[in-house]
Scaffold this motif. Structure first.
Motif, PDB file in Angstrom:
ATOM      1  N   GLY A 383      -7.391  61.725 -97.067  1.00 36.60           N
ATOM      2  CA  GLY A 383      -8.314  61.729 -98.192  1.00 36.60           C
ATOM      3  C   GLY A 383      -7.776  62.444 -99.413  1.00 36.60           C
ATOM      4  N   GLY A 384      -6.449  62.396 -99.574  1.00 30.31           N
ATOM      5  CA  GLY A 384      -5.827  63.031-100.734  1.00 30.31           C
ATOM      6  C   GLY A 384      -5.488  64.487-100.539  1.00 30.31           C
ATOM      7  N   GLU A 385      -5.875  65.078 -99.394  1.00 34.62           N
ATOM      8  CA  GLU A 385      -5.582  66.484 -99.116  1.00 34.62           C
ATOM      9  C   GLU A 385      -4.377  66.580 -98.187  1.00 34.62           C
ATOM     10  OE1 GLU A 385      -6.830  69.184-100.377  1.00 34.62           O
ATOM     11  OE2 GLU A 385      -8.401  68.221-101.564  1.00 34.62           O
ATOM     12  N   TYR A 386      -3.406  67.422 -98.576  1.00 34.41           N
ATOM     13  CA  TYR A 386      -2.222  67.648 -97.742  1.00 34.41           C
ATOM     14  C   TYR A 386      -2.620  68.445 -96.512  1.00 34.41           C
ATOM     15  CZ  TYR A 386       2.234  69.799 -96.393  1.00 34.41           C
ATOM     16  OH  TYR A 386       3.328  70.246 -95.692  1.00 34.41           O
ATOM     17  N   ILE A 387      -2.293  67.935 -95.315  1.00 35.21           N
ATOM     18  CA  ILE A 387      -2.685  68.648 -94.093  1.00 35.21           C
ATOM     19  C   ILE A 387      -1.486  69.192 -93.328  1.00 35.21           C
ATOM     20  CG2 ILE A 387      -4.789  67.286 -93.851  1.00 35.21           C
ATOM     21  CD1 ILE A 387      -3.377  65.827 -91.511  1.00 35.21           C
ATOM     22  N   GLY A 388      -0.257  68.869 -93.756  1.00 34.68           N
ATOM     23  CA  GLY A 388       0.917  69.436 -93.103  1.00 34.68           C
ATOM     24  C   GLY A 388       1.996  68.390 -92.849  1.00 34.68           C
ATOM     25  N   THR A 389       3.065  68.830 -92.195  1.00 35.93           N
ATOM     26  CA  THR A 389       4.147  67.924 -91.818  1.00 35.93           C
ATOM     27  C   THR A 389       4.230  67.827 -90.303  1.00 35.93           C
ATOM     28  OG1 THR A 389       5.760  69.731 -91.913  1.00 35.93           O
ATOM     29  CG2 THR A 389       5.498  68.376 -93.884  1.00 35.93           C
ATOM     30  N   THR A 390       4.756  66.719 -89.837  1.00 39.00           N
ATOM     31  CA  THR A 390       4.790  66.451 -88.403  1.00 39.00           C
ATOM     32  C   THR A 390       5.808  67.324 -87.678  1.00 39.00           C
ATOM     33  OG1 THR A 390       6.307  64.623 -88.879  1.00 39.00           O
ATOM     34  CG2 THR A 390       3.980  64.087 -88.597  1.00 39.00           C
ATOM     35  N   ASN A 391       5.489  67.650 -86.429  1.00 45.24           N
ATOM     36  CA  ASN A 391       6.375  68.461 -85.589  1.00 45.24           C
ATOM     37  C   ASN A 391       7.419  67.562 -84.906  1.00 45.24           C
ATOM     38  OD1 ASN A 391       5.110  67.163 -83.427  1.00 45.24           O
ATOM     39  ND2 ASN A 391       3.712  68.873 -83.025  1.00 45.24           N
ATOM     40  N   PRO A 392       8.285  68.109 -84.041  1.00 50.09           N
ATOM     41  CA  PRO A 392       9.306  67.267 -83.394  1.00 50.09           C
ATOM     42  C   PRO A 392       8.744  66.098 -82.594  1.00 50.09           C
ATOM     43  CG  PRO A 392       9.917  69.570 -83.199  1.00 50.09           C
ATOM     44  CD  PRO A 392       8.532  69.547 -83.769  1.00 50.09           C
ATOM     45  N   ASP A 393       7.466  66.182 -82.197  1.00 54.26           N
ATOM     46  CA  ASP A 393       6.832  65.070 -81.480  1.00 54.26           C
ATOM     47  C   ASP A 393       6.199  64.068 -82.440  1.00 54.26           C
ATOM     48  OD1 ASP A 393       7.477  66.117 -78.954  1.00 54.26           O
ATOM     49  OD2 ASP A 393       5.719  67.433 -79.005  1.00 54.26           O
ATOM     50  N   GLY A 394       6.423  64.281 -83.742  1.00 57.34           N
ATOM     51  CA  GLY A 394       5.855  63.375 -84.735  1.00 57.34           C
ATOM     52  C   GLY A 394       4.374  63.597 -84.977  1.00 57.34           C
ATOM     53  N   GLU A 395       3.833  64.740 -84.543  1.00 61.60           N
ATOM     54  CA  GLU A 395       2.394  64.971 -84.611  1.00 61.60           C
ATOM     55  C   GLU A 395       2.032  66.064 -85.616  1.00 61.60           C
ATOM     56  OE1 GLU A 395       1.214  65.897 -80.654  1.00 61.60           O
ATOM     57  OE2 GLU A 395       1.188  63.798 -79.991  1.00 61.60           O
ATOM     58  N   VAL A 396       0.851  65.913 -86.197  1.00 56.44           N
ATOM     59  CA  VAL A 396       0.247  66.964 -87.013  1.00 56.44           C
ATOM     60  C   VAL A 396      -1.230  67.018 -86.631  1.00 56.44           C
ATOM     61  CG1 VAL A 396      -0.253  65.398 -88.944  1.00 56.44           C
ATOM     62  CG2 VAL A 396      -0.088  67.855 -89.353  1.00 56.44           C
ATOM     63  N   ARG A 397      -1.778  68.211 -86.547  1.00 59.13           N
ATOM     64  CA  ARG A 397      -3.171  68.376 -86.122  1.00 59.13           C
ATOM     65  C   ARG A 397      -4.073  68.587 -87.330  1.00 59.13           C
ATOM     66  NH1 ARG A 397      -2.769  72.265 -80.736  1.00 59.13           N
ATOM     67  NH2 ARG A 397      -1.258  70.986 -79.600  1.00 59.13           N
ATOM     68  N   PHE A 398      -5.294  68.104 -87.178  1.00 57.78           N
ATOM     69  CA  PHE A 398      -6.220  68.149 -88.308  1.00 57.78           C
ATOM     70  C   PHE A 398      -7.652  68.181 -87.769  1.00 57.78           C
ATOM     71  CE2 PHE A 398      -8.815  65.341 -91.170  1.00 57.78           C
ATOM     72  CZ  PHE A 398      -9.023  66.265 -92.173  1.00 57.78           C
ATOM     73  N   THR A 399      -8.478  69.063 -88.323  1.00 56.19           N
ATOM     74  CA  THR A 399      -9.885  69.125 -87.951  1.00 56.19           C
ATOM     75  C   THR A 399     -10.729  68.706 -89.149  1.00 56.19           C
ATOM     76  OG1 THR A 399      -9.455  70.953 -86.410  1.00 56.19           O
ATOM     77  CG2 THR A 399     -11.745  70.589 -87.082  1.00 56.19           C
ATOM     78  N   PRO A 400     -11.321  67.511 -89.127  1.00 52.28           N
ATOM     79  CA  PRO A 400     -12.111  67.048 -90.277  1.00 52.28           C
ATOM     80  C   PRO A 400     -13.393  67.839 -90.423  1.00 52.28           C
ATOM     81  CG  PRO A 400     -12.279  65.492 -88.450  1.00 52.28           C
ATOM     82  CD  PRO A 400     -11.263  66.507 -88.044  1.00 52.28           C
ATOM     83  N   ASP A 401     -13.792  68.083 -91.666  1.00 54.09           N
ATOM     84  CA  ASP A 401     -15.025  68.811 -91.919  1.00 54.09           C
ATOM     85  C   ASP A 401     -16.077  67.944 -92.608  1.00 54.09           C
ATOM     86  OD1 ASP A 401     -13.936  68.542 -94.413  1.00 54.09           O
ATOM     87  OD2 ASP A 401     -13.715  70.691 -94.797  1.00 54.09           O
ATOM     88  N   ALA A 402     -15.805  66.653 -92.728  1.00 53.09           N
ATOM     89  CA  ALA A 402     -16.766  65.749 -93.358  1.00 53.09           C
ATOM     90  C   ALA A 402     -16.620  64.361 -92.765  1.00 53.09           C
ATOM     91  CB  ALA A 402     -16.544  65.695 -94.869  1.00 53.09           C
ATOM     92  N   ALA A 403     -17.756  63.644 -92.685  1.00 50.50           N
ATOM     93  CA  ALA A 403     -17.733  62.280 -92.180  1.00 50.50           C
ATOM     94  C   ALA A 403     -17.439  61.307 -93.310  1.00 50.50           C
ATOM     95  CB  ALA A 403     -19.078  61.947 -91.543  1.00 50.50           C
ATOM     96  N   GLY A 404     -16.983  60.109 -92.925  1.00 50.72           N
ATOM     97  CA  GLY A 404     -16.702  59.085 -93.930  1.00 50.72           C
ATOM     98  C   GLY A 404     -15.416  58.352 -93.605  1.00 50.72           C
ATOM     99  N   THR A 405     -15.028  57.492 -94.521  1.00 55.82           N
ATOM    100  CA  THR A 405     -13.782  56.739 -94.386  1.00 55.82           C
ATOM    101  C   THR A 405     -12.749  57.304 -95.342  1.00 55.82           C
ATOM    102  OG1 THR A 405     -14.986  54.735 -93.755  1.00 55.82           O
ATOM    103  CG2 THR A 405     -12.726  54.462 -94.533  1.00 55.82           C
ATOM    104  N   PHE A 406     -11.588  57.651 -94.825  1.00 57.13           N
ATOM    105  CA  PHE A 406     -10.553  58.317 -95.609  1.00 57.13           C
ATOM    106  C   PHE A 406      -9.218  57.585 -95.423  1.00 57.13           C
ATOM    107  CE2 PHE A 406     -13.657  61.406 -94.181  1.00 57.13           C
ATOM    108  CZ  PHE A 406     -14.020  62.043 -95.353  1.00 57.13           C
ATOM    109  N   THR A 407      -8.357  57.704 -96.433  1.00 58.91           N
ATOM    110  CA  THR A 407      -7.020  57.128 -96.352  1.00 58.91           C
ATOM    111  C   THR A 407      -6.043  58.183 -95.829  1.00 58.91           C
ATOM    112  OG1 THR A 407      -7.435  55.601 -98.174  1.00 58.91           O
ATOM    113  CG2 THR A 407      -5.142  56.048 -97.639  1.00 58.91           C
TER     114      THR A 407
END
Length: 602
Positions: A383-407
């Motif tokens: 949703g336009g907010e930077y949440i981080g870069t992926t780790n060696p497993d290609g993963e990044v974690r994120f906890t959403p604080d709002a409902a809706g449809t985001f890119t």
């Protein structure tokens, strides 16, 4: 078949004759060689024209097909030979400044053997202009066919970069030049253009702009971790320095921040120039070996290497002598030439994998891959907010604080970016399960997990029962996080080192009796009756924070509730803080280093 009839045109060339084994072509019209331009001749053959008042141009073949290619020098009969940038195109050469530094000499070749000490490679540092001319010049040296920084010249290098003479070569090291461009690139406060991708995992992020004041607040990250923040008043040069070997404060990343202006949807800044060197220098100490070559001297501005042992040239084959440089010898051993091996890659596309049925308040994992393999260091936004870069497993974690449809977007240098949409469901997991149950009931489908009533079908009763179970389980403690730390306050440290807690939930939380603990095991018991209001803050100066590095843990009834970033340094007056209040993906990328925002939203 390819036609070779007389009069047939190929680019700027026309076939004049084709007889026997000879084809002759000429340019059918004038060819303008404009300074600083690339001129198409025919097929993949082009002229590169120097950006200089003196006309210089070089013929080259553009290669775009992925693969490994050898760029060769002039062929000589086996024996004494000399190659430099004029007869070996693989060596470093700056056509704009007519500058080459490397030379390879075979002083003796007996049969197909170059005796010990008879293969001599030399290179000499020279001043070269930055491609962004305002910055003046720096000392460059071609080394093993690659450009390396030999040093910054206190007189010739712009004072915005450094006022000092910084000589890497005198300290027996070099640093590869990764980027040297004059640019007109735009970054903005919008998500898609928020980052300037650099090399070696570095990226420059635009945090916010003050259009009226002409100021840009920027952040430099490496592998998703903040390493520097600054406020630049445009137009001006941003410089990030780092210690290299025996040298302190060597400029590593240099970016010219141009005009700041307001757009219709976001504010923007123009990047006019970028220069970057590697933060991993290479040694040039006497006695250090690269392949079959050994450094015999590195004095002043000159480096010399020789072969410490005989070099046997393989007839009809290739013999590598140092890094990507080697010799190709004819089948009969009578001729040879040097070559540099280059690899032409292709841009693979990133792919984004999302979890099913994501819910507000629940941590989710976003995975980025390319050709089926995980990609580390990809920058991810939601949703336009930077949440981080992926780790060696290609993963990044994120906890959403709002409902809706985001890119969701993922980007990394040398990859095609990706974007997908994610629909986040409001409420708890039970709420989401109830929504799914209602959808199944409406469609007439059945699912064992949704049929909590156990009657063999999914109805609205199942959805109601799921919600009732959620109500019974609603006594969970709202999330409290360690939100900000200031280990090194201005003035006296003890008694002013500040730790901030933040209530991410919508209900007040009594944190009386909870415990803060630092890396040394020192603890502080939060007084009874201490309440943090919804989306509120609690500040304390009772826990000691070491300037040189540390962390803080938060406990409730002996169970760990949260942990801070394990910081490794501090600067007076700046604090470690979450990019967004409460952002907690269990990643160091959640944190940023900047001016303190205690008690207010950062």
């Amino acid at each position: 078949p390819t036609p070779v009839d007389m009069g047939e045109d190929y680019g700027e060339m026309e076939i004049q004759s084709a007889s026997g084994y000879t084809i002759t072509m000429e340019n059918s019209d004038d060819i303008d060689l404009e300074a600083g331009e690339i001129v198409d001749i025919m097929g993949n053959l082009k002229f590169l024209v120097a950006d200089d008042d003196t006309l210089r141009f070089a013929l080259y073949e553009e290669i775009t097909e992925p693969g490994t290619y050898d760029i060769r020098g002039t062929v000589y009969d086996t024996g004494k030979a000399t190659w430099d940038h004029m007869n070996f195109e693989g060596f470093y050469y700056n056509i704009d400044d007519d500058l080459g530094t490397e030379k390879l000499v075979v002083e003796e070749c007996s049969g197909n053997t170059i005796p010990e000490g008879e293969l001599v490679y030399t290179t000499t540092a020279q001043l070269v202009d930055f491609n962004f001319s305002k910055w003046g010049s720096y000392d460059i040296v071609g080394f093993m066919a690659e450009p390396y920084l030999a040093g910054y010249d206190g007189k010739e290098t712009d004072n915005d970069i450094t006022n000092d003479y910084i000589s890497l070569i005198s300290k027996d090291m070099l640093s590869k030049v990764l980027i040297d461009v004059e640019d007109n690139r735009m970054i903005s406060t919008g998500a898609s253009l928020q980052l300037l991708q650099l090399e070696e995992g570095y990226e420059l992020k635009l945090i916010q702009l003050d259009v009226d004041g002409g100021q840009a607040q920027i952040e430099l990250l490496k592998n998703g971790i903040s390493v520097d923040t600054d406020i630049v008043t445009s137009p001006d040069t941003y410089v990030y320095t780092k210690d290299l070997g025996k040298l302190d404060d060597v400029p590593i990343v240099v970016v010219y921040i141009g005009n700041v202006f307001a757009g219709t949807e976001s504010d923007m800044v123009i990047i006019k120039g970028v220069f970057q060197i590697s933060d991993d220098s290479i040694p040039i100490d006497s006695g250090y070996e690269y392949g079959e070559m050994m450094i015999t001297s590195a004095t002043g501005d000159k480096i010399t290497m020789k072969n410490p042992d005989d070099v046997d040239l393989e007839e009809g084959g290739k013999t590598m002598i140092m890094e990507n440089i080697g010799f190709m010898t004819s089948e009969d051993g009578a001729r040879y030439y040097p070559f540099v091996r280059r690899t032409v890659g292709t841009l693979n596309s990133l792919e984004i994998e999302l979890p099913e049925n994501p819910v507000v308040g629940e941590e989710l994992r976003i995975r980025v891959t390319s050709v089926g393999a995980p990609v580390e260091g990809a920058c991810v936004t939601v949703g336009g907010e930077y949440i981080g870069t992926t780790n060696p497993d290609g993963e990044v974690r994120f906890t959403p604080d709002a409902a809706g449809t985001f890119t969701v977007t993922a980007s990394k240098r040398n990859y095609n970016s990706a974007s997908v949409e994610i629909r986040i469901i409001g409420g708890s997991a039970a709420t989401a399960d109830a929504v799914i149950a209602l959808q199944l009931a409406a469609s007439g489908e059945w699912d064992a997990d949704a049929d909590v009533n156990g009657d063999g079908k999914v109805t609205s009763l199942d959805a109601l029962m799921i919600l009732q179970m959620a109500v019974k389980d609603s006594g969970a403690v709202p999330e409290i996080v360690i939100n900000e730390l200031m280990p090194n306050p201005i003035g006296t440290d003890r008694g002013n080192e500040t730790t901030e807690l933040y209530n991410c939930g919508d209900k007040p939380v009594d944190i009386g009796g909870w415990v803060l603990e630092n890396e040394d095991g020192a603890t502080y018991n939060i007084p009874a009756g201490t309440i943090i209001e919804p989306h509120g803050y609690y500040l304390t100066t009772e826990i000691q924070l070491d300037n040189g590095g540390g962390y803080v843990l938060l406990y409730r009834d002996g169970e760990e509730v949260d942990s801070s970033i394990a910081y490794t340094y501090s600067t007076e007056g700046l604090s470690w803080q979450r990019r967004i209040d409460g952002l907690d993906t269990d990643s160091d990328g959640d944190w940023i280093y900047r001016d303190p925002t205690f008690g207010v939203s950062g």
